[in-house]
Enzyme design. Structure first.
Site, PDB file in Angstrom:
ATOM      1  N   ARG A   1       1.161  -1.232  -0.380  1.00 36.85           N
ATOM      2  CA  ARG A   1       0.643   0.049   0.057  1.00 36.85           C
ATOM      3  C   ARG A   1       0.945   1.174  -0.321  1.00 36.85           C
ATOM      4  O   ARG A   1       1.004   1.695   1.500  1.00 36.85           O
ATOM      5  CB  ARG A   1      -0.866   0.128   1.447  1.00 36.85           C
TER       6      ARG A   1
ATOM      7  N   ASP B   1       1.536   5.054  -0.028  1.00 36.06           N
ATOM      8  CA  ASP B   1       0.770   6.215   0.431  1.00 36.06           C
ATOM      9  C   ASP B   1       0.699   7.228  -0.540  1.00 36.06           C
ATOM     10  O   ASP B   1       1.506   7.545  -1.734  1.00 36.06           O
ATOM     11  CB  ASP B   1       1.944   7.114   1.475  1.00 36.06           C
TER      12      ASP B   1
ATOM     13  N   TYR C   1      12.125  -0.609  -4.119  1.00 36.92           N
ATOM     14  CA  TYR C   1      11.733   0.404  -3.909  1.00 36.92           C
ATOM     15  C   TYR C   1      12.528   1.415  -4.575  1.00 36.92           C
ATOM     16  O   TYR C   1      14.037   1.225  -4.898  1.00 36.92           O
ATOM     17  CB  TYR C   1      12.024   1.466  -2.105  1.00 36.92           C
TER      18      TYR C   1
ATOM     19  N   ARG D   1      11.505   6.310   3.376  1.00 41.09           N
ATOM     20  CA  ARG D   1      11.115   7.893   3.223  1.00 41.09           C
ATOM     21  C   ARG D   1      12.456   8.344   4.690  1.00 41.09           C
ATOM     22  O   ARG D   1      12.761   9.572   4.611  1.00 41.09           O
ATOM     23  CB  ARG D   1       9.696   8.779   3.488  1.00 41.09           C
TER      24      ARG D   1
END
Length: 256
Positions: A50, A52, A111, A203
């Site tokens: 999921r 953001d 990522y 992040r």
């Protein structure tokens, strides 16, 4: 009911994130609405992860169950037609086993984060990278990133609203790549890989490593923050728009 795997690319800017919401537009809700145009029913799709609000995807993977058997090329073409003008694209589609699951069958998530150091405003890449103005030391950021590799309690680097049962994860890769550009700017691409991630973990990593690159932190400070197991010890969390879910790994690639 046949099950299909979808590889999905999207621009996360217009969405509240992947997960369906009651009011705000989501990537999941937009794709489910497109499926309703093909088969009028209450569709539910499951994703590998999921993302953001504001986070993009190059290779998000989801699965869906449909009532009839579709040619996979025709299914992807039909979905892309009904997804317009939303910035979402089904780039591959494959029929999979009934027990195949986009999330639980996955072995790893990869990522990509793009960070650009340039004083002049970015125009063509606005909303696609995190821009900072100060020069950055890539070697120092790599050394700081190396301190995060392996199995750790990542409490410092997860959101206070993270719903994971445990803060312990294994980080398999954090590579800092400096990319040549013709505009005189510095671009760093962070390649991050793990079986699974905590909420805001990537992040939090990048925001902290940017501080190392800027000289405000040292690699030893990254180690100290990790060992503190305290969210307040984390560096600033970077904005979402430089982050991309690059790909998802499975025991066998369903799209080959």
């Amino acid at each position: 009911m046949p099950r299909y795997a979808l590889k999905i690319e999207y621009d996360g800017a217009p969405f509240c994130g992947w997960q369906r919401q009651t009011i705000d537009p989501s990537v999941q809700g937009t794709i489910e609405a497109a499926m309703t145009k093909l088969e009028p029913s209450d569709h539910k799709i499951g994703a590998a992860g999921r993302t953001d609000a504001g986070v993009h995807a190059l290779g998000q993977v989801a699965h869906c169950d449909l009532e009839k058997s579709w040619d996979t090329f025709r299914l992807s073409e039909a979905l892309n037609y009904h997804l317009k003008p939303a910035p979402i694209s089904i780039v591959a589609c494959a029929q999979v086993a009934d027990d195949w699951h986009a999330r639980f069958s996955a072995l790893e998530r990869r990522y990509l984060f793009r960070l650009v150091s340039r004083r002049a405003p970015l125009v063509l890449e606005a909303g696609k990278v995190w821009q900072v103005r100060q020069k950055l030391d890539g070697a120092a950021m790599q050394e700081g990133g190396d301190r995060l590799l392996g199995h750790h309690d990542f409490t410092t680097f997860r959101s206070t609203v993270c719903q994971a049962d445990s803060p312990k994860r294994t980080l398999d890769r954090l590579k800092v790549e400096q990319v040549e550009r013709n505009d005189g700017a510095q671009e760093f691409r962070f390649h991050v890989r793990a079986r699974s991630f905590l909420h805001n973990q990537v992040r939090s990593f990048i925001g902290t490593l940017e501080r190392v690159g800027a000289g405000a932190w040292t690699p030893n400070d990254v180690t100290a923050a990790l060992e503190a197991r305290d969210r307040t010890a984390c560096g600033p969390v970077c904005p979402p728009h430089g982050l991309y879910l690059a790909s998802v790994g499975y025991p066998e690639d369903p799209f080959i």
